[in-house]
Design an enzyme around this catalytic site. Sequence first.
Site, mmCIF file in Angstrom:
data_model
loop_
_atom_site.group_PDB
_atom_site.id
_atom_site.type_symbol
_atom_site.label_atom_id
_atom_site.label_comp_id
_atom_site.label_asym_id
_atom_site.label_seq_id
_atom_site.Cartn_x
_atom_site.Cartn_y
_atom_site.Cartn_z
ATOM 1 N N ARG A 120 -1.292 -2.145 -18.508
ATOM 2 C CA ARG A 120 -2.659 -1.544 -18.667
ATOM 3 C C ARG A 120 -2.613 -0.563 -17.835
ATOM 4 O O ARG A 120 -2.217 -0.614 -16.578
ATOM 5 C CB ARG A 120 -3.606 -2.460 -18.438
ATOM 6 C CG ARG A 120 -4.923 -2.503 -19.082
ATOM 7 C CD ARG A 120 -5.827 -3.877 -19.234
ATOM 8 N NE ARG A 120 -5.369 -4.385 -20.541
ATOM 9 C CZ ARG A 120 -6.011 -3.907 -21.741
ATOM 10 N NH1 ARG A 120 -6.789 -3.230 -21.700
ATOM 11 N NH2 ARG A 120 -5.647 -4.681 -22.746
ATOM 12 N N GLU A 168 -0.520 4.675 -0.561
ATOM 13 C CA GLU A 168 -1.288 6.023 -0.730
ATOM 14 C C GLU A 168 -0.313 7.204 -0.740
ATOM 15 O O GLU A 168 0.172 7.622 0.321
ATOM 16 C CB GLU A 168 -2.526 6.125 0.162
ATOM 17 C CG GLU A 168 -3.612 5.138 -0.495
ATOM 18 C CD GLU A 168 -4.821 4.940 0.247
ATOM 19 O OE1 GLU A 168 -4.582 5.600 1.773
ATOM 20 O OE2 GLU A 168 -5.886 4.516 0.130
ATOM 21 N N THR A 216 -3.013 6.223 -22.176
ATOM 22 C CA THR A 216 -2.849 4.939 -21.568
ATOM 23 C C THR A 216 -1.618 4.371 -22.004
ATOM 24 O O THR A 216 -0.988 5.120 -22.645
ATOM 25 C CB THR A 216 -4.097 3.950 -22.336
ATOM 26 O OG1 THR A 216 -3.684 4.129 -23.742
ATOM 27 C CG2 THR A 216 -5.434 4.148 -21.936
ATOM 28 N N ASP A 248 -5.880 13.821 -25.609
ATOM 29 C CA ASP A 248 -5.654 12.446 -25.111
ATOM 30 C C ASP A 248 -5.219 11.615 -26.217
ATOM 31 O O ASP A 248 -5.691 11.404 -27.257
ATOM 32 C CB ASP A 248 -7.393 12.089 -24.804
ATOM 33 C CG ASP A 248 -7.261 10.543 -24.319
ATOM 34 O OD1 ASP A 248 -6.356 9.773 -24.393
ATOM 35 O OD2 ASP A 248 -8.551 10.108 -23.894
ATOM 36 N N LYS A 285 -1.313 0.496 -25.384
ATOM 37 C CA LYS A 285 -1.579 0.461 -26.628
ATOM 38 C C LYS A 285 -0.117 0.585 -27.526
ATOM 39 O O LYS A 285 0.564 -0.215 -27.105
ATOM 40 C CB LYS A 285 -2.723 1.748 -27.176
ATOM 41 C CG LYS A 285 -3.931 1.638 -26.233
ATOM 42 C CD LYS A 285 -4.722 2.615 -26.796
ATOM 43 C CE LYS A 285 -6.298 2.319 -26.248
ATOM 44 N NZ LYS A 285 -6.513 3.069 -24.791
ATOM 45 N N TYR A 320 0.824 -1.136 -0.113
ATOM 46 C CA TYR A 320 -0.250 -0.106 0.060
ATOM 47 C C TYR A 320 0.916 1.282 -0.032
ATOM 48 O O TYR A 320 1.698 1.315 0.725
ATOM 49 C CB TYR A 320 -0.796 -0.042 1.308
ATOM 50 C CG TYR A 320 -2.338 -0.015 0.900
ATOM 51 C CD1 TYR A 320 -2.775 1.180 -0.019
ATOM 52 C CD2 TYR A 320 -2.996 -1.119 1.406
ATOM 53 C CE1 TYR A 320 -4.266 0.871 -0.694
ATOM 54 C CE2 TYR A 320 -4.491 -1.149 1.075
ATOM 55 C CZ TYR A 320 -5.245 -0.370 -0.071
ATOM 56 O OH TYR A 320 -6.396 -0.263 -0.282
#
Length: 425
Positions: free
Chosen positions: A227, A49, A218, A192, A221, A47
Amino acid sequence: MQKDTAIFNLLNKELDRQRNGIELIASENFTSLQVIQAMGSVATNKYAEGYPGKRYYGGCEVVDEIETLAIERLKKVFNASWANVQPHSGAQANTAVFLACLKPGDKILGLDLSMGGHLTHGSPANFSGKNYQAFFYGVTKDGLVDYEQLEKTARAEKPKMIICGASAYSRDWDYKRIRAVADEIGALVLADIAHPAGLIAAGLLNDPFDHCHIVTSTTHKTLRGPRGGIIMLRHDFENPFGIKDPKGNIRSMSQLLDLAVFPGMQGGPLEHVIAAKAVAFAEILDPSFKAYGQQVIANAQAMAKAFVSKGYNLISSGTDNHLMLIDLRNKNLTGKKAQETLDKAHITLNKNAVPFDDKSPFVTSGIRVGVPAATTRGLNEAHMETVVGFIDKVLMHADDATVIEGVKEEVKAFMQQFPLYPELG
Ligand code: DSN
């Protein structure tokens, strides 16, 4: 606990599917094994954060180094001055940008989904169309972005943000022209670049960073990573619409974007995915990546030419990037029928609405065909002609199970010459 054979058998089955087929989904690719290994790593247990050096948990010293390396590499890839590598996806990256820059109800202007745009650019079905007042521009009858319509709508509606970028558009963008009208009305420009990002990174398409305030993408691609999503700035600036941080302080855009990702709309970052992003960014910085990008464009152009020679109708008559959109109406086929029939021959692509489509999004009149994944497998321009030959044979015999079965066997034999993950046995 015993090995989960149910899942690992299915994963092996998926590996076989990927090995034996021709992958033409424009938004997919094959990562390196190193990217997969970084993703399937112990970093998934942590974790973290917060951001490097400012976390809400102990024991973050190693993931801090991983995330810092990912950020520094990404900044180099796009000559950016700031980057956030935490968005879990491109949609999350866009959500964070809207959160940082806009108030609910503000106006945005994006490319219509039915004309090649993306859900998160204002579609009524998406948060972007529900929380903001969305306006759209489209493409002309020739299939090119209708910049006149964009300018007219921008001047009439004065949106706070103009979004450029698409999911099914085969041409490059005139970012300079979009920025000019944005400056005239005081709007921000978001690019984008999820689809063409790898070609932009390789210096083969127009550079959006020269003209757009904020850039999202992203990573899976054309960037050929895991991903995920990213947000970048080449030049930091102050939010022009007076958006402040939760304590009411004026912050720079980079700080507002960081706050929008966490705690704004995500919790713990996926540090295993961030490690894999870092691996992919190093691969992009390697000189070999430019050759990959050049081969992607050469393959797309060879494929477009082969389709045209067989009488297929390409939107905008060709491509500048990694994909093409084909209107199948002159072949008396729907996109749905084409996708489902090609699937049976292990050729994977997706049905897609074409501009001014008269069919529903579930049926569509077209298909979107992309070459990034096939190029990673090693296919070149001559192979593209073979692939178009397979596709044409299937589509012209869409109800003939024997022909389709024959092409499936041909496809399997053809793809044996392009090994995928041979290290996995
Ligand atoms: N679903 C992606 C694509 O296929 O283009 C966009 O998010």
